[in-house]
Design a protein around this motif. Structure first.
Motif, short mmCIF file in Angstrom:
data_model
loop_
_atom_site.label_atom_id
_atom_site.label_comp_id
_atom_site.label_asym_id
_atom_site.label_seq_id
_atom_site.Cartn_x
_atom_site.Cartn_y
_atom_site.Cartn_z
N VAL A 281 0.86 -1.19 0.00
CA VAL A 281 0.00 0.00 0.00
C VAL A 281 0.89 1.24 0.00
O VAL A 281 1.78 1.37 0.84
CB VAL A 281 -0.94 0.01 1.23
CG1 VAL A 281 -1.76 1.29 1.26
CG2 VAL A 281 -1.84 -1.21 1.20
N SER A 282 0.64 2.13 -0.95
CA SER A 282 1.52 3.30 -1.12
C SER A 282 1.59 4.17 0.13
O SER A 282 2.64 4.74 0.45
CB SER A 282 1.03 4.14 -2.31
OG SER A 282 -0.32 4.54 -2.12
N LYS B 4 3.90 2.10 2.58
CA LYS B 4 5.07 1.40 2.03
C LYS B 4 6.38 1.91 2.61
O LYS B 4 7.29 1.13 2.90
CB LYS B 4 5.08 1.55 0.51
CG LYS B 4 6.13 0.71 -0.18
CD LYS B 4 5.98 0.80 -1.69
CE LYS B 4 7.01 -0.09 -2.39
NZ LYS B 4 6.87 -0.04 -3.86
#
Length: 256
Positions: free
Chosen positions: A197-198, A201
């Motif tokens: 997940v950005s 991350k």
């Protein structure tokens, strides 16, 4: 025979007399090698259809360790069982009566278990690499290639560290059910989800497993991390040291 030597022998006897702990180590080897082999077979068969960018950043060494993500769970189980067996059976009271120096008790258990998982981890790492490269065929790497030997040794170190980390956490929790309930979902699911997940991350890349397994990477472009292979392993060492230190603190402060 010195007191420390007797404690070391006692800890070795405990580990080898419990079949479940030894079976977890055998499982770690079998699962890591088996899953990695399957992934390497599929990778080799699909290599020609990969994009040009994927081919340029392809890391055969890292690919051969793909099964380690599942094999590490068996190493975690070993770390939990080595410690939790003391509490679930009530043996901890006898152990601390025989070795009232709690730091010595924890250190000897860590040395014996750590030596064993280091040997198993190294065997697993080397076998996994050679099997994986054989299955990758012309797309594989050689042990003499730049960075490969470091990656293979690093893989063995990583598997040993993950077991020691689990030992430290279990000394803190003192319950096999609680330790398994936290460690297994975290390393099997939560860590991977956070890493994909950005929004999370950048934080997830400093978690013990995501940092530690970068040591098995040879192609820098394959992993987008702000640290190198040894830097990642040092982060894993720091996590392990913190877990064992917390375990020692709890062991020292709380009754058996």
């Amino acid at each position: 025979m010195s007191h420390t030597t007797r404690v070391l022998r006692s800890e070795w006897t405990k580990i080898r007399s419990v079949r479940s702990t030894l079976w977890t180590l055998a499982t770690a080897l079998a699962v890591t090698v088996g899953l990695s082999a399957v992934i390497c077979v599929f990778t080799a068969s699909e290599f020609d259809s990969m994009s040009t960018g994927s081919k340029l950043t392809f890391d055969p060494t890292y690919t051969s360790f793909a099964g380690m993500s599942l094999g590490q769970l068996a190493m975690i189980a070993f770390g939990v069982l080595v410690v939790s067996g003391e509490y679930s059976t009530g043996m901890i009271r006898s152990s601390l009566s025989a070795v009232p120096q709690r730091g010595t008790f924890l250190a000897c258990k860590t040395v014996v278990a750590g030596g064993l998982v280091l040997v198993v981890g190294m065997v697993t790492s080397f076998v996994t690499f050679f099997v994986g490269q054989a299955l990758l065929g012309e797309h594989g790497a050689s042990i003499g290639d730049t960075g490969v030997l470091r990656a293979v040794f690093g893989g063995g170190l990583y598997m040993a560290l993950i077991a020691l980390f689990a030992m430290g956490v279990t000394f803190v929790l003192r319950s096999p059910l609680l330790a398994f309930a936290i460690l297994m979902p975290f390393f099997f699911l939560i860590s991977n989800i956070l890493g994909s997940v950005s929004a999370t991350k950048k934080v997830a890349q400093y978690l013990p497993d995501q940092a530690g397994n970068t040591v098995t990477s040879v192609v820098p472009e394959a992993l987008d991390r702000p640290y190198g292979p040894w830097g990642g392993l040092l982060i894993m060492v720091a996590w392990t040291a913190a877990a064992l230190l917390a375990g020692w603190f709890v062991l020292k402060k709380r009754d058996a």
